[in-house]
Design a protein around this motif. Structure first.
Motif, PDB file in Angstrom:
ATOM      1  N   ILE A  10      -6.217 -12.622  34.221  1.00  5.18           N
ATOM      2  CA  ILE A  10      -5.607 -11.523  33.445  1.00  5.18           C
ATOM      3  C   ILE A  10      -6.517 -11.185  32.260  1.00  5.18           C
ATOM      4  O   ILE A  10      -6.661 -10.064  31.850  1.00  5.18           O
ATOM      5  N   THR A  11      -7.121 -12.210  31.710  1.00  5.44           N
ATOM      6  CA  THR A  11      -7.938 -12.218  30.486  1.00  5.44           C
ATOM      7  C   THR A  11      -7.042 -11.881  29.284  1.00  5.44           C
ATOM      8  O   THR A  11      -5.854 -11.534  29.445  1.00  5.44           O
ATOM      9  N   LEU A  12      -7.610 -11.955  28.128  1.00  4.99           N
ATOM     10  CA  LEU A  12      -6.824 -11.716  26.903  1.00  4.99           C
ATOM     11  C   LEU A  12      -7.800 -11.451  25.765  1.00  4.99           C
ATOM     12  O   LEU A  12      -8.623 -12.312  25.448  1.00  4.99           O
ATOM     13  N   SER A  13      -7.749 -10.252  25.231  1.00  5.51           N
ATOM     14  CA  SER A  13      -8.584 -10.066  24.035  1.00  5.51           C
ATOM     15  C   SER A  13      -7.734  -9.338  23.006  1.00  5.51           C
ATOM     16  O   SER A  13      -7.123  -8.310  23.288  1.00  5.51           O
ATOM     17  N   GLY A  14      -7.677  -9.960  21.850  1.00  4.31           N
ATOM     18  CA  GLY A  14      -6.851  -9.352  20.798  1.00  4.31           C
ATOM     19  C   GLY A  14      -7.520  -9.540  19.450  1.00  4.31           C
ATOM     20  O   GLY A  14      -8.450 -10.326  19.317  1.00  4.31           O
ATOM     21  N   SER A  15      -7.025  -8.794  18.453  1.00  2.00           N
ATOM     22  CA  SER A  15      -7.614  -9.037  17.128  1.00  2.00           C
ATOM     23  C   SER A  15      -6.757 -10.094  16.436  1.00  2.00           C
ATOM     24  O   SER A  15      -5.755  -9.797  15.800  1.00  2.00           O
ATOM     25  N   TRP A  16      -7.180 -11.310  16.620  1.00  2.00           N
ATOM     26  CA  TRP A  16      -6.440 -12.464  16.103  1.00  2.00           C
ATOM     27  C   TRP A  16      -6.589 -12.541  14.592  1.00  2.00           C
ATOM     28  O   TRP A  16      -7.687 -12.371  14.066  1.00  2.00           O
ATOM     29  N   GLN A  17      -5.452 -12.725  13.936  1.00  2.70           N
ATOM     30  CA  GLN A  17      -5.478 -12.759  12.465  1.00  2.70           C
ATOM     31  C   GLN A  17      -4.665 -13.934  11.950  1.00  2.70           C
ATOM     32  O   GLN A  17      -3.729 -14.383  12.603  1.00  2.70           O
ATOM     33  N   SER A  18      -5.039 -14.326  10.747  1.00  8.31           N
ATOM     34  CA  SER A  18      -4.236 -15.356  10.106  1.00  8.31           C
ATOM     35  C   SER A  18      -2.869 -14.757   9.785  1.00  8.31           C
ATOM     36  O   SER A  18      -2.799 -13.618   9.302  1.00  8.31           O
ATOM     37  N   PRO A  19      -1.779 -15.459  10.071  1.00  5.34           N
ATOM     38  CA  PRO A  19      -0.442 -14.890   9.871  1.00  5.34           C
ATOM     39  C   PRO A  19      -0.209 -14.354   8.466  1.00  5.34           C
ATOM     40  O   PRO A  19       0.455 -13.343   8.279  1.00  5.34           O
ATOM     41  N   PHE A 141      -0.305  -7.025  21.146  1.00 10.38           N
ATOM     42  CA  PHE A 141      -0.939  -6.465  22.341  1.00 10.38           C
ATOM     43  C   PHE A 141      -0.206  -5.189  22.718  1.00 10.38           C
ATOM     44  O   PHE A 141       0.995  -5.209  22.967  1.00 10.38           O
ATOM     45  N   ALA A 142      -0.967  -4.102  22.687  1.00 12.84           N
ATOM     46  CA  ALA A 142      -0.339  -2.786  22.916  1.00 12.84           C
ATOM     47  C   ALA A 142      -0.164  -2.528  24.415  1.00 12.84           C
ATOM     48  O   ALA A 142      -0.558  -3.333  25.256  1.00 12.84           O
ATOM     49  N   VAL A 143       0.429  -1.390  24.700  1.00 13.24           N
ATOM     50  CA  VAL A 143       0.780  -1.065  26.091  1.00 13.24           C
ATOM     51  C   VAL A 143      -0.445  -0.921  26.985  1.00 13.24           C
ATOM     52  O   VAL A 143      -0.338  -0.987  28.206  1.00 13.24           O
ATOM     53  N   ASP A 144      -1.639  -0.777  26.442  1.00  6.66           N
ATOM     54  CA  ASP A 144      -2.826  -0.635  27.333  1.00  6.66           C
ATOM     55  C   ASP A 144      -3.594  -1.953  27.451  1.00  6.66           C
ATOM     56  O   ASP A 144      -4.716  -1.983  27.945  1.00  6.66           O
ATOM     57  N   SER A 145      -2.974  -3.054  27.047  1.00  5.87           N
ATOM     58  CA  SER A 145      -3.695  -4.340  27.101  1.00  5.87           C
ATOM     59  C   SER A 145      -3.574  -4.962  28.495  1.00  5.87           C
ATOM     60  O   SER A 145      -2.725  -4.564  29.306  1.00  5.87           O
ATOM     61  N   SER A 146      -4.400  -5.982  28.712  1.00  8.34           N
ATOM     62  CA  SER A 146      -4.384  -6.654  30.029  1.00  8.34           C
ATOM     63  C   SER A 146      -3.024  -7.326  30.259  1.00  8.34           C
ATOM     64  O   SER A 146      -2.535  -7.427  31.375  1.00  8.34           O
ATOM     65  N   LEU A 156       8.456  -6.325  34.676  1.00  5.40           N
ATOM     66  CA  LEU A 156       9.244  -6.617  33.470  1.00  5.40           C
ATOM     67  C   LEU A 156       9.400  -5.313  32.695  1.00  5.40           C
ATOM     68  O   LEU A 156       8.571  -4.405  32.826  1.00  5.40           O
ATOM     69  N   PRO A 157      10.449  -5.228  31.872  1.00  9.96           N
ATOM     70  CA  PRO A 157      10.616  -4.010  31.083  1.00  9.96           C
ATOM     71  C   PRO A 157       9.423  -3.808  30.146  1.00  9.96           C
ATOM     72  O   PRO A 157       8.849  -4.766  29.641  1.00  9.96           O
ATOM     73  N   LYS A 158       9.036  -2.558  29.979  1.00  8.93           N
ATOM     74  CA  LYS A 158       7.923  -2.270  29.056  1.00  8.93           C
ATOM     75  C   LYS A 158       8.389  -2.541  27.634  1.00  8.93           C
ATOM     76  O   LYS A 158       9.567  -2.356  27.309  1.00  8.93           O
ATOM     77  N   GLN A 159       7.457  -3.028  26.837  1.00 13.99           N
ATOM     78  CA  GLN A 159       7.828  -3.259  25.430  1.00 13.99           C
ATOM     79  C   GLN A 159       6.670  -2.738  24.582  1.00 13.99           C
ATOM     80  O   GLN A 159       5.516  -3.019  24.884  1.00 13.99           O
ATOM     81  N   GLU A 160       6.988  -1.955  23.563  1.00  9.25           N
ATOM     82  CA  GLU A 160       5.963  -1.345  22.722  1.00  9.25           C
ATOM     83  C   GLU A 160       4.845  -2.327  22.388  1.00  9.25           C
ATOM     84  O   GLU A 160       3.685  -2.125  22.727  1.00  9.25           O
ATOM     85  N   GLN A 161       5.232  -3.401  21.728  1.00 13.81           N
ATOM     86  CA  GLN A 161       4.211  -4.370  21.297  1.00 13.81           C
ATOM     87  C   GLN A 161       4.609  -5.769  21.739  1.00 13.81           C
ATOM     88  O   GLN A 161       5.760  -6.158  21.604  1.00 13.81           O
ATOM     89  N   LEU A 162       3.651  -6.483  22.300  1.00 13.57           N
ATOM     90  CA  LEU A 162       3.876  -7.893  22.621  1.00 13.57           C
ATOM     91  C   LEU A 162       3.083  -8.707  21.600  1.00 13.57           C
ATOM     92  O   LEU A 162       1.988  -8.301  21.194  1.00 13.57           O
ATOM     93  N   TRP A 163       3.641  -9.802  21.199  1.00 11.40           N
ATOM     94  CA  TRP A 163       2.987 -10.653  20.196  1.00 11.40           C
ATOM     95  C   TRP A 163       2.590 -11.983  20.803  1.00 11.40           C
ATOM     96  O   TRP A 163       3.275 -12.497  21.708  1.00 11.40           O
ATOM     97  N   GLY A 164       1.473 -12.493  20.313  1.00 13.18           N
ATOM     98  CA  GLY A 164       0.996 -13.774  20.812  1.00 13.18           C
ATOM     99  C   GLY A 164       0.402 -14.596  19.703  1.00 13.18           C
ATOM    100  O   GLY A 164       0.241 -14.126  18.572  1.00 13.18           O
ATOM    101  N   ARG A 165       0.090 -15.815  20.056  1.00 14.28           N
ATOM    102  CA  ARG A 165      -0.531 -16.724  19.087  1.00 14.28           C
ATOM    103  C   ARG A 165      -1.601 -17.512  19.803  1.00 14.28           C
ATOM    104  O   ARG A 165      -1.571 -17.671  21.036  1.00 14.28           O
TER     105      ARG A 165
END
Ligand SMILES: C=C(O[C@@H]1C=C(C(=O)O)C=C[C@H]1O)C(=O)O
Length: 193
Positions: A10-19, A141-146, A156-165
């Motif tokens: 699937i891969t995963l690339s996001g702009s990871w930030q300190s909380p 992760f926005a709607v155009d992410s992997s 699964l239902p679409k969701q505006e923004q998904l969050w990860g850690r």
């Protein structure tokens, strides 16, 4: 690796930030922040919230660490075992997880991390008293992410923004990195859990 999910990797690339500096921090509910920053085992916390927990291995393979995932501990180009899974609670997918296990960490007792199958990585990590967890970073992760493509394929239902850690774990002085994204309708997005 016997079988891989057709979508793997699937891969995963996001702009990871300190909380603390996450720009969208004010968009994150208290519940979601609590799940994102929980330093304990996600496996244990999910198990506590459902009858039946299971890990689906989407696939794993050895490759060079991609530039977008490299960091101070795992360098771009370093040989890593990539492992992608889905964590289910009562047959509802809660989390997509992608782990990078440097081959240099898969030595001695830790060789078993290369052959977990559907056993939870967390089960092994959190049973080792030497475990250290470095800072947790968060990303959305926005709607155009992997990940959103995975959400679509899982119907699964679409969701505006998904969050990860993501965070680096160090086990017997051997680092590995784990990134987890909460899927739509996960407990992390529900106020009453
Ligand atoms: C790190 C943990 O392990 C979980 C299980 C994983 C796996 O089996 O690949 C990956 C990430 C985690 O969601 C945990 O339970 O906290």
């Amino acid at each position: 690796m016997s079988k891989q999910h057709p979508l793997f990797p699937i891969t995963l690339s996001g702009s990871w930030q300190s909380p603390s500096y996450a720009k969208q921090r004010n968009e994150i509910s208290t519940t979601l922040l609590n799940w994102l920053l929980d330093s304990g085992s996600l496996t244990m916390r999910l198990r506590a919230n459902c009858q039946q927990f299971r890990v689906e291995l989407l696939g794993q393979r050895v490759q060079a660490c991609p530039d977008v995932e490299a960091n101070d501990t795992i360098k771009a180009g370093e040989q890593v075992l990539v492992r992608e899974v889905l964590l289910y609670c009562d047959e509802k997918p809660q989390v997509f997880a992608r782990s990078l296990l440097p081959l240099s960490s898969l030595t001695g007792e830790e060789q078993k991390l290369a052959d977990l199958g559907t056993q939870s990585l967390g089960q092994v990590l959190f049973n080792n008293p030497s475990l250290q967890r470095q800072n947790i970073e968060i990303a959305n992760f926005a709607v155009d992410s992997s990940v959103s493509l995975l959400v679509e394929k899982l119907a699964l239902p679409k969701q505006e923004q998904l969050w990860g850690r993501r965070s680096i774990f160090v086990l017997e002085d051997k680092p590995l990195m784990v990134a987890e994204v909460f899927l739509p309708n996960a407990f992390a997005y529900q106020e009453d859990i």
